[in-house]
Scaffold this active site. Structure first.
Site, PDB file in Angstrom:
ATOM      1  N   ARG A  68     -12.265  -4.813   5.844  1.00  0.00           N
ATOM      2  CA  ARG A  68     -11.629  -3.891   4.736  1.00  0.00           C
ATOM      3  C   ARG A  68     -10.505  -4.882   3.702  1.00  0.00           C
ATOM      4  O   ARG A  68      -9.440  -4.799   3.124  1.00  0.00           O
ATOM      5  CB  ARG A  68     -10.834  -2.911   4.902  1.00  0.00           C
ATOM      6  CG  ARG A  68      -9.927  -1.716   4.451  1.00  0.00           C
ATOM      7  CD  ARG A  68      -9.597  -0.775   5.357  1.00  0.00           C
ATOM      8  NE  ARG A  68      -8.738  -0.046   5.038  1.00  0.00           N
ATOM      9  CZ  ARG A  68      -7.731   0.241   4.451  1.00  0.00           C
ATOM     10  NH1 ARG A  68      -6.791  -0.906   5.260  1.00  0.00           N
ATOM     11  NH2 ARG A  68      -6.700   0.556   3.917  1.00  0.00           N
ATOM     12  N   HIS A  72      -9.236  -5.837  -0.045  1.00  0.00           N
ATOM     13  CA  HIS A  72      -8.155  -5.361  -1.196  1.00  0.00           C
ATOM     14  C   HIS A  72      -7.500  -6.339  -1.083  1.00  0.00           C
ATOM     15  O   HIS A  72      -6.505  -6.383  -2.011  1.00  0.00           O
ATOM     16  CB  HIS A  72      -7.012  -4.803   0.552  1.00  0.00           C
ATOM     17  CG  HIS A  72      -7.722  -2.885   0.606  1.00  0.00           C
ATOM     18  ND1 HIS A  72      -6.608  -1.889   1.097  1.00  0.00           N
ATOM     19  CD2 HIS A  72      -8.955  -2.794   0.204  1.00  0.00           C
ATOM     20  CE1 HIS A  72      -7.110  -1.165   0.687  1.00  0.00           C
ATOM     21  NE2 HIS A  72      -8.378  -1.458   0.894  1.00  0.00           N
ATOM     22  N   ASN A 100      -2.253  -0.168   2.043  1.00  0.00           N
ATOM     23  CA  ASN A 100      -1.914  -1.183   2.680  1.00  0.00           C
ATOM     24  C   ASN A 100      -1.705  -0.907   4.038  1.00  0.00           C
ATOM     25  O   ASN A 100      -1.114  -1.627   5.843  1.00  0.00           O
ATOM     26  CB  ASN A 100      -1.513  -2.711   2.286  1.00  0.00           C
ATOM     27  CG  ASN A 100      -2.677  -2.958   1.843  1.00  0.00           C
ATOM     28  OD1 ASN A 100      -4.153  -2.708   1.815  1.00  0.00           O
ATOM     29  ND2 ASN A 100      -2.574  -3.298   0.663  1.00  0.00           N
ATOM     30  N   HIS A 200     -17.806   1.619   4.253  1.00  0.00           N
ATOM     31  CA  HIS A 200     -17.266   2.230   6.063  1.00  0.00           C
ATOM     32  C   HIS A 200     -18.434   3.198   6.161  1.00  0.00           C
ATOM     33  O   HIS A 200     -18.246   4.338   7.119  1.00  0.00           O
ATOM     34  CB  HIS A 200     -16.524   3.731   4.460  1.00  0.00           C
ATOM     35  CG  HIS A 200     -15.881   3.171   4.207  1.00  0.00           C
ATOM     36  ND1 HIS A 200     -14.791   4.866   2.744  1.00  0.00           N
ATOM     37  CD2 HIS A 200     -14.799   2.443   3.889  1.00  0.00           C
ATOM     38  CE1 HIS A 200     -13.404   3.443   2.302  1.00  0.00           C
ATOM     39  NE2 HIS A 200     -13.390   2.803   3.382  1.00  0.00           N
TER      40      HIS A 200
END
Length: 353
Positions: A68, A72, A100, A200
């Site tokens: 992740r 990001h 975040n 995910h």
């Protein structure tokens, strides 16, 4: 070519500016390649892997958290490790962005990883590449595909809080919003969106991000109608009204710590945890994504192949290369005396040619 660092540094300082400008331009055109560290730091992947393996013993979530972080990072000004920078007087950290704050994690692991790599290969591996390798190793360690990632990125000199707030997809996004978010960073294929969403397939999410889905979807006072009713009751038990909003729920109820294709099987059964996941299969606009969800649900290898391709495409979003940016010594801060330090990096780069 072979130069001593001192003679090359003296030459770059004393030569006419045009010569140094030409040198800079030629080095800035460097391309990403999986072999970038084969000579300068051949054990970097093993160091990264060992660090993650050690951390997994006490934190089974860390692999998903690192993936992740990479995602990001790449969605904000490209994969430049800007997400790793702490606050300064000059800029706000991306760690405070809506996508975040109180959810991005794994920074101390990256710190330990960087320290180990610096010990083995000083001033060689960028934080941007380190995070890219860590994401790949995290996927592989969780049972996902193994591949060699293109390398040669350099680190940004600042963070981009406003851009992070604008670019990071939100868990409540509709499918058109998701497509716009991906398209804005150059990921314009439906397969990019569907395959990368498959990240995910492991990890956890906080209750705070699904409460509206469970109790007041779109201010209707009702749950999201696309939620499987049995799954809805399960989630309400895990995330009750007036409960702990920081409580954690598995993204994948079937194999929560394994990187596999069960995420897509869940979507077919309307058991996607967050709205933006279920949108891939249940949105009225999903005519192009539904066939991909079904294809990935039917074949793990098809998903893995698409995921690797999409990861490489994401990893190539406007990278800093050559002499752009710098190689941070500490991933949390820009190097002090960066002008002199970066000039030494140029010398080292030229000396290796």
């Amino acid at each position: 070519m072979h130069f001593s660092s001192s003679s090359t540094l003296f030459t770059c300082i004393t030569l006419i500016p045009l010569v140094c400008l030409i040198l800079h331009a030629s080095l800035s055109d460097a391309q990403l390649t999986p072999t970038f560290y084969d000579n300068s730091c051949p054990n970097v992947s093993n160091i990264v892997r060992d660090t993650i393996v050690n951390e997994l013993r006490s934190d089974p979530r860390i692999a998903a958290s690192i993936l992740r972080l990479h995602f990001h990072d790449c969605f904000v000004n490209g994969c430049d490790a800007s997400i790793l920078l702490d606050n300064t007087t000059s800029f706000r950290t991306e760690k405070d962005a809506f996508g975040n704050a109180n959810s991005a994690r794994g920074f101390p692991v990256i710190d330990r990883m960087k320290a180990a790599v610096e010990s083995a290969c000083p001033r060689t591996v960028s934080c941007a590449d380190l995070l890219t390798i860590a994401a790949q190793q995290s996927v592989t360690l969780a049972g996902g595909p193994s591949w060699r990632v293109p390398l040669g990125r350099r680190d940004s000199l600042q963070a981009f809080l406003d851009l992070a707030n604008a670019n990071l997809p939100a868990p409540f996004f509709t499918l058109p919003q998701l497509k716009d978010s991906f398209r804005n960073v150059g990921l314009n294929r439906s397969s990019d969106l569907v395959a990368l969403s498959g990240g995910h397939t492991f990890g956890k999410n906080q209750c705070r991000f699904i409460m509206d889905r469970l109790y007041n979807f779109s201010n209707t006072g009702l749950p999201d109608p696309t939620l499987n009713t049995t799954y809805l009751q399960t989630l309400r038990g895990l995330c009750p009204l007036n409960g702990n909003l920081s409580a954690l729920v598995d993204f994948d109820l079937r194999t929560p710590t394994i990187f596999d294709n069960k995420y897509y099987v869940n979507l077919e059964e309307q058991k996607g945890l967050i709205q933006s996941d279920q949108e891939l299969f249940s949105s009225p606009n999903a005519t192009d994504t539904i066939p991909l969800v079904r294809s990935f649900a039917n074949s793990t290898q098809t998903f893995f192949n698409a995921f690797v391709e999409a990861m490489d495409r994401m990893g190539n979003i406007t990278p800093l290369t050559g002499t752009q940016g710098q190689i941070r010594l500490n991933c949390r801060v820009v190097n002090s005396n960066s002008l002199l330090h970066d000039m030494v990096e140029v010398v080292d780069f030229v000396s290796s040619m």
